[in-house]
Design a protein around this motif. Structure first.
Motif, mmCIF file in Angstrom:
data_model
loop_
_atom_site.group_PDB
_atom_site.id
_atom_site.type_symbol
_atom_site.label_atom_id
_atom_site.label_comp_id
_atom_site.label_asym_id
_atom_site.label_seq_id
_atom_site.Cartn_x
_atom_site.Cartn_y
_atom_site.Cartn_z
ATOM 1 N N TYR A 177 -8.877 5.180 4.129
ATOM 2 C CA TYR A 177 -7.934 4.060 4.177
ATOM 3 C C TYR A 177 -7.687 3.614 5.618
ATOM 4 O O TYR A 177 -7.730 2.418 5.933
ATOM 5 C CB TYR A 177 -6.614 4.462 3.521
ATOM 6 N N ASP B 209 0.805 -1.225 0.000
ATOM 7 C CA ASP B 209 0.000 0.000 0.000
ATOM 8 C C ASP B 209 0.835 1.270 0.000
ATOM 9 O O ASP B 209 0.297 2.372 -0.145
ATOM 10 C CB ASP B 209 -0.911 0.040 1.237
ATOM 11 N N SER C 160 1.518 8.642 -3.014
ATOM 12 C CA SER C 160 0.872 9.495 -4.016
ATOM 13 C C SER C 160 -0.175 10.402 -3.389
ATOM 14 O O SER C 160 -0.410 11.519 -3.876
ATOM 15 C CB SER C 160 0.233 8.630 -5.111
ATOM 16 N N ARG C 161 -0.806 9.960 -2.298
ATOM 17 C CA ARG C 161 -1.842 10.789 -1.648
ATOM 18 C C ARG C 161 -1.230 11.819 -0.705
ATOM 19 O O ARG C 161 -1.611 12.978 -0.728
ATOM 20 C CB ARG C 161 -2.823 9.913 -0.865
ATOM 21 N N TRP D 157 0.716 3.808 -2.997
ATOM 22 C CA TRP D 157 -0.571 4.516 -3.013
ATOM 23 C C TRP D 157 -0.584 5.609 -1.962
ATOM 24 O O TRP D 157 -1.036 6.731 -2.225
ATOM 25 C CB TRP D 157 -1.699 3.510 -2.764
#
Length: 419
Positions: free
Chosen positions: A212, A174, A180-181, A177
């Motif tokens: 998340y 994860d 990138s956030r 991901w």
């Protein structure tokens, strides 16, 4: 600690000494002028009213002594209305009382205890060898590529996410991901008529990360073979208060975003300094024992946090200015860390600066809990760069983030010469 004016008592002076400058404007070209502007203002205007422009007016605090005073006086300067100019509100932040960064004492102490144990020296000591090995692996990969790299993409964005993943017990698959956030959360845009502004993207990224961590807790997922920090915060111990599910989610989100974005910016600022001052890189290769001092100087010289917001909870006096209850008070630690009254030759990157009482990790109640882990990442990066490379130079124009909150680089082309 409060400076006094020549007047018999505090004055309410709302004359803006920089009427043509908007400190909230995130345009990198204009933000780049702030060091000079603040240096000119500090002697006569350590605290001044910054009139309404793209945001409502606020009191700007740019000198070291007054910045420390605001940090340490949580009874007078409340964090419960939001920590940035983009998130500041007249009412309390919805996360106040639940998330440590926007909560005042005494409730702040309970929340801080709930997360503080996970940043103890022993925890950092256990994580440091894994972080060190990961940093070396990344830099060996850069060396073996034998070509210029974007240091942000190749190194700086990856290290803090890896460290946060290890700390929080996040699934390794994860991490890309999450990177990138978190990289989008503090981006700013003052263009109100754009169909999709950076602020919209930041809010979307923040919402996705919140979802998340909520899912992580609900499904009791495990990462790196260990119980996640989010779950441990909820469980508590005999010596540490447990947090509610909502508190655990919000504080895990805060740790993931704060820990990754500020450390990423610190790493880019450090390497950008090395490209600007090649003699510093060579001096450190000759004297690697100066790495810890160099890390502290990097935090001071290019502090990643441009500002932090507070709201006066009562009428106060600061540097001879009368501030009314309910008015925003915004400290600019980057300016405080270049205060000539505290730091000799403040614009010089001095790897032997000692003492170095910078406030790059804030101070007082809301000092950063992850300073030990952040320092470990910076020291590992600098130490391995000195070992693996004989030179470090710019390979193209550096691109500052478009953010009024963070000073860091969105793109940093670098050419490393293998040792």
């Amino acid at each position: 600690m409060t400076a006094t004016s020549a007047s018999p008592g505090p004055v309410l002076d709302r004359t803006d000494p920089i009427p043509d400058i908007d400190l909230v404007d995130p345009d990198p070209a204009r933000m780049a002028t702030h060091d000079r502007v603040f240096a000119e203002l500090r002697p006569e205007h350590p605290v001044f009213w910054h009139g309404p422009k793209s945001r409502p007016g606020f009191w700007a605090v740019i000198r070291y002594a007054e910045t420390r005073q605001v940090y340490r006086d949580s009874a007078s300067y409340s964090a419960t209305h939001g920590m940035t100019l983009d998130s500041l509100r007249t009412e309390q932040d919805p996360a106040s009382g639940m998330m440590v960064e926007v909560t005042d004492p005494p409730e702040h102490r309970r929340l801080r205890r709930g997360i503080g144990a996970f940043f103890a020296d022993g925890v950092v000591a256990d994580l440091a060898p894994m972080v060190d090995a990961y940093v070396r692996e990344l830099l060996v990969g850069v060396r073996d590529r034998g070509e210029p790299v974007d240091f942000v993409e190749a190194v700086a964005a990856r290290i803090p996410t890896y460290a946060a993943g290890m700390l929080l017990g996040l699934p390794p698959e994860d991490l890309e991901w999450i990177t990138s956030r978190t990289s989008r959360v503090f981006l700013s845009d003052t263009t109100s008529d754009a169909p999709a502004t950076l602020r919209d993207e930041a809010e979307q990224a923040n919402g996705e990360l919140l979802g998340y961590f909520a899912k992580l807790l609900r499904t009791a997922r495990r990462g790196s073979g260990a119980e996640s920090l989010v779950q441990r915060m909820v469980a508590g111990t005999d010596s540490r208060d447990s947090l509610t599910i909502g508190e655990a989610i919000l504080n895990a989100l805060n740790l993931a975003i704060g820990g990754t974005t500020t450390t990423r910016s610190l790493l880019t600022n450090l390497v950008h300094a090395l490209t600007r001052f090649p003699d510093v890189f060579q001096a450190l290769r000759a004297e690697p024992e100066a790495v810890p001092l160099a890390v502290e100087e990097a935090v001071r010289w290019a502090n990643p946090v441009r500002h932090l917001a507070r709201v006066a909870s009562r009428d106060v006096e600061l540097a001879g200015r009368r501030i009314r209850a309910g008015e925003p008070v915004v400290v600019w630690p980057r300016s405080a860390n270049r205060d000539e009254a505290v730091f000799a030759s403040p614009d010089t990157f001095d790897i032997h600066r000692h003492p170095n009482p910078h406030i790059g990790f804030a101070a007082g109640t809301h000092s950063c809990p992850g300073t030990g882990l952040g320092r470990a990442q910076m020291r590992a990066t600098l130490s391995h760069a000195l070992d693996l490379f004989s030179a470090c130079e710019a390979a193209g124009p550096a691109e500052l983030m478009q953010s009024n909150f963070l000073h860091g680089y969105a793109r940093l082309p670098v050419r490393f010469t293998p040792a």
